[in-house]
Scaffold this motif. Structure first.
Motif, short mmCIF file in Angstrom:
data_model
loop_
_atom_site.label_atom_id
_atom_site.label_comp_id
_atom_site.label_asym_id
_atom_site.label_seq_id
_atom_site.Cartn_x
_atom_site.Cartn_y
_atom_site.Cartn_z
N PRO A 100 -5.73 -14.85 -2.41
CA PRO A 100 -4.81 -13.71 -2.32
C PRO A 100 -5.12 -12.60 -3.32
O PRO A 100 -4.80 -11.44 -3.06
N VAL A 101 -5.77 -12.94 -4.44
CA VAL A 101 -6.13 -11.91 -5.42
C VAL A 101 -7.25 -11.03 -4.87
O VAL A 101 -7.24 -9.81 -5.04
N VAL A 102 -8.21 -11.66 -4.19
CA VAL A 102 -9.27 -10.88 -3.54
C VAL A 102 -8.68 -9.98 -2.46
O VAL A 102 -9.02 -8.80 -2.34
N HIS A 103 -7.77 -10.53 -1.66
CA HIS A 103 -7.09 -9.73 -0.63
C HIS A 103 -6.37 -8.53 -1.27
O HIS A 103 -6.43 -7.41 -0.75
N PHE A 104 -5.72 -8.78 -2.40
CA PHE A 104 -5.03 -7.68 -3.08
C PHE A 104 -6.01 -6.60 -3.52
O PHE A 104 -5.70 -5.40 -3.45
N ASN A 105 -7.19 -7.00 -3.99
CA ASN A 105 -8.18 -6.01 -4.43
C ASN A 105 -8.60 -5.09 -3.29
O ASN A 105 -8.81 -3.90 -3.49
N ILE A 106 -8.71 -5.65 -2.07
CA ILE A 106 -9.05 -4.80 -0.92
C ILE A 106 -7.87 -3.89 -0.57
O ILE A 106 -8.05 -2.69 -0.31
N ILE A 107 -6.66 -4.45 -0.54
CA ILE A 107 -5.48 -3.64 -0.21
C ILE A 107 -5.31 -2.50 -1.22
O ILE A 107 -5.00 -1.36 -0.84
N ARG A 108 -5.53 -2.80 -2.47
CA ARG A 108 -5.42 -1.77 -3.51
C ARG A 108 -6.45 -0.66 -3.31
O ARG A 108 -6.16 0.52 -3.47
N ALA A 109 -7.67 -1.05 -2.94
CA ALA A 109 -8.72 -0.06 -2.71
C ALA A 109 -8.37 0.84 -1.52
O ALA A 109 -8.55 2.07 -1.57
N VAL A 110 -7.87 0.24 -0.44
CA VAL A 110 -7.47 1.02 0.74
C VAL A 110 -6.35 1.99 0.38
O VAL A 110 -6.36 3.16 0.77
N LYS A 111 -5.38 1.50 -0.38
CA LYS A 111 -4.26 2.35 -0.81
C LYS A 111 -4.76 3.52 -1.66
O LYS A 111 -4.30 4.66 -1.49
N THR A 112 -5.69 3.25 -2.57
CA THR A 112 -6.24 4.31 -3.43
C THR A 112 -6.93 5.38 -2.60
O THR A 112 -6.77 6.58 -2.85
N ILE A 113 -7.69 4.96 -1.60
CA ILE A 113 -8.40 5.92 -0.74
C ILE A 113 -7.42 6.79 0.03
O ILE A 113 -7.53 8.02 0.06
N LEU A 114 -6.42 6.15 0.65
CA LEU A 114 -5.45 6.91 1.43
C LEU A 114 -4.63 7.85 0.55
O LEU A 114 -4.34 8.99 0.94
N ASP A 115 -4.26 7.40 -0.64
CA ASP A 115 -3.51 8.26 -1.56
C ASP A 115 -4.32 9.47 -1.98
O ASP A 115 -3.81 10.59 -2.07
N GLU A 116 -5.62 9.25 -2.22
CA GLU A 116 -6.48 10.36 -2.65
C GLU A 116 -6.67 11.36 -1.51
O GLU A 116 -6.66 12.58 -1.72
N ILE A 117 -6.83 10.86 -0.29
CA ILE A 117 -6.97 11.76 0.86
C ILE A 117 -5.70 12.59 1.04
O ILE A 117 -5.76 13.81 1.25
N ASP A 118 -4.54 11.93 0.93
CA ASP A 118 -3.27 12.65 1.04
C ASP A 118 -3.17 13.74 -0.02
O ASP A 118 -2.73 14.87 0.25
#
Length: 490
Positions: A100-118
């Protein structure tokens, strides 16, 4: 008058006198009782003496090593490298808890990308590209009054991120790109929505008033995680938010991959406007594998994972040197400024200090203080360690870490002089930069070390298993041999 009762004199205090019949006459103490009690007392004393000797011997064979350095310097990764080398079976048993920690690292990366695009789309005229530093900003202020002169980050205080390496280039996606981004964003929202709740579950409910986000772990976090999931961690069916995250990632793996290779995201990376965690590209490149329902983290996954340590976590490894077993205890500490006070209780009996300084961080600033360059902070912290009297007997090892990332940044054209103004016109090449940072750390040691001890210095990349484990063996043996010489062990 009744006759007087004779009294027995010289009675031992360790054995009570006996009474004969109903006469009430006190007889001399039982000699057998006295001898037996003395024998038992002597046996107890002997066992206590032996136990004290065993504990003393165990303490002499106990090697306490503290991993010190600022947050994200590589301390926890080094601890995992020790675990891989000396206790690989324990890491194998822990692999399910890292899922689940690895899964969180991917989710966090996706969130960072979408936040930066916004952000970029909502601030089309906010171009913070590579502006040459104002001469006044090159003067070190109070927060950077260390051995290096670093540029102020005042231009990045409102929104800290890496400045663009391409002046004048703006983020302007085409209409087609905007349309695909919008679709991807909508599809990925259910996955991203799990970010905070998953972080809370992995952190055991720990939260911070300052709005800090991420996974923060204490000692025993893996056992707590398994307990919170009803004992299902490691059985292929994680429960709670971790289970929901695994299913969401499985169903959105293609969208994660599409977002990562999207032209707009590539452009943000090129402009250096996207501040991803260092391990994010690794996990995004492996998203398809990680999203599989039966996924189990491998060694590279565990080494790359990003966690934030709270307090001090102890790890113990048995090390055999010359036929003698030593109890090697590693203390992994939280490196953020607000946590450094927790180190002090462990200083007095520390055998050695391994200090990690990420020299790739010359263009980064502290999360806690956006005006302090991370290289400056490392130097100041190293100076504090060298001058601390509680540590005067501890062996000192310095690892100038993340050389792989330093090489990548220099190859990409990021100039050291822009962030470390005292670097001047020196060549922007790895050997020159590494030698420059090495000289500054050695200078701090030479001037501030409280006991004029030797300094063992290594250039390291914690993700390079073969090279790091070679250093681990050399460092470990050197520390133990010096410990043996000091304690008189043979």
């Amino acid at each position: 008058m009744p006759s007087a009762v004779p009294i027995a004199y010289g009675r031992s205090s360790s054995a009570p006198a006996s009474i004969e019949g109903d006469s009430g006459i006190l007889l001399p103490p039982n000699r057998f009782y006295d001898e037996e009690s003395q024998r038992i007392s002597n046996l107890i004393d002997e066992e206590l003496r032996k136990e004290s000797q065993r504990q003393k011997e165990a303490r002499r064979k106990q090697v306490k090593v503290m991993l010190l350095g600022q947050a994200e310097s590589g301390k926890s990764t080094l601890q995992k490298q020790f675990q891989i080398y000396y206790a690989s079976k324990t890491l194998d048993r822990e692999r399910p808890s890292w899922r689940p920690v690895v899964h969180f690292n991917i989710i966090r990366a996706v969130k960072t990308i979408l936040d930066e695009i916004d952000y970029e789309l909502s601030h089309p005229d906010d171009d913070d590209s590579d502006v040459e530093s104002d001469p006044e900003l090159n003067e070190p202020g109070p927060s950077s009054a260390g051995p290096l002169s670093s540029s102020s980050s005042s231009q990045r205080v409102k929104r800290p991120r890496q400045p663009s390496a391409a002046p004048g280039n703006a983020f302007r996606p085409s209409s087609t790109e905007l349309e695909t981004l919008s679709v991807l964003r909508t599809r990925l929202l259910p996955l991203v929505a799990l970010h905070d709740s998953l972080a809370s579950e992995l952190s055991g409910g720990v939260s911070f008033s300052r709005g800090l986000t991420g996974v923060f772990v204490r000692a025993g976090w893996q056992g707590l995680l398994q307990s919170n999931q009803g004992g299902r961690a490691g059985k292929g069916s994680p429960g709670g938010v971790a289970g929901l995250a695994a299913k969401a990632l499985d169903s959105s793996r293609e969208d994660v991959q599409a977002l990562w290779v999207h032209n707009a995201v590539r452009k943000l990376i090129q402009l250096r406007k996207l501040k991803l965690e260092e391990s994010a590209p690794f996990f995004l490149d492996n998203a398809a594998r990680i999203a599989e329902p039966d996924y189990l983290p491998n060694v590279d996954d565990v080494l790359n994972v990003r966690l934030q340590t709270l307090g001090v976590i102890e790890h113990s490894f048995p090390i055999n040197l010359g036929g003698t077993m030593y109890d090697w205890r590693l203390y992994d500490v939280g490196g953020a400024r607000g946590q450094r006070h927790a180190w002090v209780p462990y200083f007095e009996d520390a055998t050695a200090i391994i200090f990690l300084a990420p020299i790739s961080a010359f263009d980064q600033y502290l999360d806690e203080d956006a005006r302090t360059n991370r290289i400056d902070d490392s130097l100041q912290l190293f100076m504090t360690i060298c001058s601390n009297k509680l540590l005067k007997k501890a062996h000192l090892v310095l690892m100038l870490n993340k050389t792989d990332l330093l090489k990548a940044k220099l190859k990409a054209g990021v100039r050291v002089q822009k962030y470390i103004t005292s670097y001047g016109s020196r060549p922007n090449k790895y050997d020159d930069v590494a030698s420059y940072f090495r000289a500054h750390f050695m200078q701090v040691h030479k001037r501030k070390d409280v006991s004029n001890r030797s300094l063992y210095l290594h250039f390291t990349s914690m993700l390079d298993i073969k090279a790091t484990q070679s250093i681990i063996v050399n460092v470990g043996e050197a520390i133990i041999r010096q410990h043996v010489a000091q304690t008189g062990l043979t």
